[in-house]
Scaffold this motif. Structure first.
Motif, PDB file in Angstrom:
ATOM      1  N   ARG A 482      16.662 -60.347  52.822  1.00 20.44           N
ATOM      2  CA  ARG A 482      16.364 -58.994  52.315  1.00 20.44           C
ATOM      3  C   ARG A 482      15.367 -58.288  53.227  1.00 20.44           C
ATOM      4  O   ARG A 482      15.493 -57.082  53.496  1.00 20.44           O
ATOM      5  CB  ARG A 482      15.835 -59.072  50.889  1.00 20.44           C
ATOM      6  N   LEU A 485      17.139 -57.242  56.367  1.00 21.52           N
ATOM      7  CA  LEU A 485      17.998 -56.085  56.103  1.00 21.52           C
ATOM      8  C   LEU A 485      17.168 -54.806  56.049  1.00 21.52           C
ATOM      9  O   LEU A 485      17.575 -53.771  56.593  1.00 21.52           O
ATOM     10  CB  LEU A 485      18.759 -56.282  54.797  1.00 21.52           C
ATOM     11  N   GLY A 502      24.267 -55.576  53.513  1.00 20.55           N
ATOM     12  CA  GLY A 502      23.793 -55.373  52.140  1.00 20.55           C
ATOM     13  C   GLY A 502      24.788 -55.897  51.126  1.00 20.55           C
ATOM     14  O   GLY A 502      24.411 -56.501  50.116  1.00 20.55           O
ATOM     15  N   VAL A 518      26.953 -50.184  47.884  1.00 22.28           N
ATOM     16  CA  VAL A 518      26.756 -50.047  49.332  1.00 22.28           C
ATOM     17  C   VAL A 518      28.082 -49.830  50.048  1.00 22.28           C
ATOM     18  O   VAL A 518      28.150 -49.106  51.051  1.00 22.28           O
ATOM     19  CB  VAL A 518      26.008 -51.266  49.920  1.00 22.28           C
TER      20      VAL A 518
END
Length: 783
Positions: A482, A485, A502, A518
């Motif tokens: 995460r 990202l 994502g 997403v």
């Protein structure tokens, strides 16, 4: 004591070597500052060399001062070398002839020193520092004076615009440079390069070649004839253009001299002359850039504007225009505009057909887009064919890419990229691609470290930033994924791969709504390449299948297949049809899967796919999965017979042996299958390859403990083949429950059944019997 006096006292008490070291370090720092200011503020190019000259002049002065001052650092008894007495203040004794007597002392600051006459009075630290400050003040004055003269048109450095000779945007005809070198093409290269450089100038406007050809046609001349200086002047006069830029390229030993003259069109008067030298052919482009800068500066363009242009990529090509196309393509690629990058790369290759690095980038772009495998192979082969004209770094990169895309020789790939990093330790592409090689070997920690170096190094790499997310997932570090990202999105907000990564995170975490959201961003962006619309349907099919919504999964994959068939070609249509069969296999409907594969065989789509794009391995795999032994054997034979030698990878034989062991389905000869998988893993140094096939073979062999362990890994661990991992995840949990029951592990069985029921709670009615069975098993285990 004030700071200046304190600094002088400290300088006085330091040894000669200390003073020299401090001076050299300080000089280096001063040059860095001067070069930075020169670049950012647009100062003339002569400023850093002049600063260096001043520092060199200052060196003997500083050393002389150190010698004079160090040599007289005596104590109160006249003996040298006593640091304590040299630093101590003493009061003179009245009437004595000691060191304190006024006729024998010189006072420096607040320290009393024996007198050495003129040298001592001249070579003081105060004078040295004052001289240095004065020298750099003069440098500043020279720069200011230069800009005043340049901007007002005074003297030889005055700009033509300030002198009123040229106005901003005046049209100038560029004549073909004359050639006086053995290289017949060099003058045309210089002419074209100057045209490209000067096209961005604000001070003058180069007349476009089409306008020149029109003028020549009006003059009843051949529009394509060479435009020498005389003809260029005639064109300029006829069309009211202000000036002509003419020049020549001459030989000077092993080097070249580039000369240019800006001449008034009407009078033929020389407005300005320019000259640059190149020591060899590799320095010609730099000399052209300098010549262009001189012309733009003299015409009246701000140096800051001239220097604002970004450097071009350092790749080998005979065409500067092709190099500029390649550089722009790299910029497009880094923002996620792969289609735009591909178009520019094709333009670059049209300008230089032997542009190996452009061919290589075409192949990489096509692979990233997931299209035109045959064209990708052609591009890789062209790059490899022209590698001998490259620098060592480029050659190694090209060889690595070739082996990665065609032969699959992992050792050769690693050797090549490690060679690149020995030459250029911060090369972002080499770091990223070496990490990719380690990813295929499932050395995720080493791969992640290399991706981090690429992301955090002096270069930039959106690809490495994207791949770092995947590496974190494969490490089992969801929070790290995460964070990676978030960093990727912050650095490259327009890159569509942000949404893909994502999706992976949200889907694996069971955040279904976020995963769908997403992917919706791809459909909302009409500027994205068409392939993203197809991929959106594929990802939605995965998302539906993992939740047991097989009807929606079928609908989405049908949409993907139809779009692919219309827009992407036969190979993609064939693949998405097989994908539909796989949905049925993972949800347990083998009869339906067989029907889909049979209909695909009836259409003969596979034979319409170009040889380079044929996936014989997938054809064998799917026939094996549905138990079509004869068809699987046929494709194995065709794979070996039909594949051209240049497309046969190093691992093809091992791959065929592995798939051949599965002919007739996993239960046909499970031990043979497990042995083939082990051999394949040893060859590829890949400990987690073929886990789905391994679990099926272990189950068929009755090795339930091992089958349970592999199934548990498939259910809980993010796999390199994300599509397969996600589609199999729900039923992998179901198998964990069933196998755990068989080996008498009720706790793990409850976890497996529970996770499966949670994921398929809202599954379609045709899949609910499996959910009902899992709930019954949970009830039995809890009773």
């Amino acid at each position: 004591m004030d700071p200046v006096k304190n600094l002088i006292r400290e300088a006085h008490r330091r040894s000669l070597w200390q003073v020299l070291s401090v001076y050299l370090v300080g000089s280096w720092g001063a040059l860095q500052v001067v070069e930075g200011v020169t670049e950012n503020a647009g100062l003339p190019d002569w400023v850093p060399p002049l600063a260096l000259v001043l520092l060199v002049i200052g060196l003997p002065i500083v050393l002389a001062t150190a010698v004079v001052q160090e040599g007289v650092s005596a104590g109160s008894d006249g003996a040298s070398g006593d640091r304590a007495s040299a630093d101590r203040e003493e009061t003179p004794v009245p009437g004595s002839r000691r060191a304190g007597s006024p006729s024998d002392v010189a006072v420096e600051g607040d320290q009393i020193l024996p007198s050495m006459g003129v040298p001592h009075r001249l070579f003081t630290w105060r004078n040295a520092m004052a001289g240095g400050a004065a020298a750099f003040a003069l440098l500043g004055i020279a720069v200011v004076a230069y800009f005043i003269m340049w901007s007002t048109g005074m003297g030889p450095v005055g700009s033509l615009a300030a002198q009123g000779v040229l106005s901003e945007g005046d049209r100038v005809v560029l004549a073909d440079f004359q050639n006086a070198t053995p290289d017949s093409l060099l003058s045309s290269v210089v002419t074209d390069a100057l045209r490209i450089d000067l096209a961005t100038s604000d001070a003058i406007t180069l007349v476009e070649p089409d306008a020149v050809r029109e003028a020549l046609a009006r003059m009843q001349r051949d529009p394509d004839q060479a435009l020498d200086a005389e003809l260029a002047r005639e064109v300029a006069v006829r069309d009211g253009m202000k000036a002509v830029l003419e020049g020549d390229v001459g030989a000077a030993g092993t080097g070249y001299i580039l000369s240019a003259t800006l001449r008034a069109a009407e009078s033929g008067e020389t407005l300005a002359s320019f000259r640059r030298t190149a020591e060899g052919s590799e320095d010609v482009i730099e000399a052209i850039d300098k010549l262009s800068q001189d012309i733009r500066e003299k015409a009246g363009e701000s140096l800051r504007t001239i220097k604002r242009g970004a450097p071009l990529e350092e790749v080998t090509t005979t065409s500067l225009d092709a190099l500029r196309k390649f550089t722009e393509a790299e910029d497009r690629f880094d923002t996620g505009d792969e289609a735009g990058a591909l178009a520019l790369l094709e333009e670059a290759i049209a300008l230089d057909s032997a542009f190996a690095m452009a061919h290589r980038k075409v192949a990489i772009t096509l692979r990233n887009m997931g299209i035109e495998r045959e064209r990708e192979v052609e591009a890789l082969s062209a790059a490899f064919r022209h590698r001998d004209r490259l620098t060592e770094r480029e050659r190694l990169i090209t060889e690595a890419t070739y082996h990665n895309g065609i032969t699959g020789d992992r050792d050769a790939i690693i050797r090549a990229y490690e060679g690149v990093l020995r030459i250029a330790p911060d090369d972002a592409a080499a770091l990223n691609n070496l990490a990719n090689a380690y990813m295929t070997m499932e050395d995720f920690d080493r791969a992640a470290a290399l991706y981090e170096r690429a992301v955090d190094g002096p270069g930039t790499s959106n690809t490495a930033a994207s791949n770092l997310v995947r590496a974190r997932l494969l490490q089992g570090d969801m929070e790290g994924a995460r964070a990676a990202l978030a960093a990727f999105e912050a650095a490259y907000p327009e890159d569509p791969n942000v949404q893909e990564r994502g999706f992976w995170i949200h889907a694996w975490a069971g955040e279904w709504a976020n995963a769908d959201s997403v992917i919706s961003q791809w459909e909302a962006n009409s500027e994205l390449p068409f392939v993203y619309r197809v991929n959106a349907h594929e990802y939605r099919a995965q998302l539906a299948a993992v939740q047991g919504k097989i009807g929606e999964a079928r609908r989405q994959i049908t949409q993907a297949r139809r779009l692919a068939e219309v827009e992407l070609g036969t190979a993609d249509a064939w693949f998405y049809t097989l994908y539909g069969a796989y949905l049925e296999i993972v949800t347990g409907d083998l009869d339906r899967a067989r029907d889909i594969i049979a209909s695909l065989e009836g259409r003969n789509l596979f034979d319409e796919i170009p040889l380079a794009a044929r996936s014989y391995d997938l054809a064998v795999i799917f026939h094996n999965l549905v138990g079509n032994a004869e068809e699987a054997s046929t494709y194995l034979r065709r794979w070996e017979e039909e594949t051209p030698p240049e497309l046969k990878g190093r691992y093809d034989e091992a791959e065929r042996a592995r798939l051949g062991s599965m002919v007739g389905g996993p239960a046909a000869d499970p031990e043979r299958t497990l042995s083939a998988i082990e051999s394949y893993r040893d060859l590829l140094r890949c400990t987690l390859c073929n886990r789905v096939e391994e679990a099926a073979a272990l189950e068929a062999a009755g090795r339930m403990q091992e089958a349970r362990d592999v199934s548990l890994s498939l259910a809980s661990r993010f796999e390199a083949n994300f599509t397969v991992a996600l589609l199999n995840r729900a039923l992998a949990w179901y198998r964990v429950g069933r196998f755990s029951e068989e080996i008498d592990d009720p706790a793990t069985a409850l976890e497996g059944y529970g996770r499966f029921v949670e994921m398929w709670a809202d599954a379609d009615p045709e899949l609910q019997p499996r959910v009902t069975d899992a709930r019954a098993r949970i009830a039995a285990l809890e009773s």
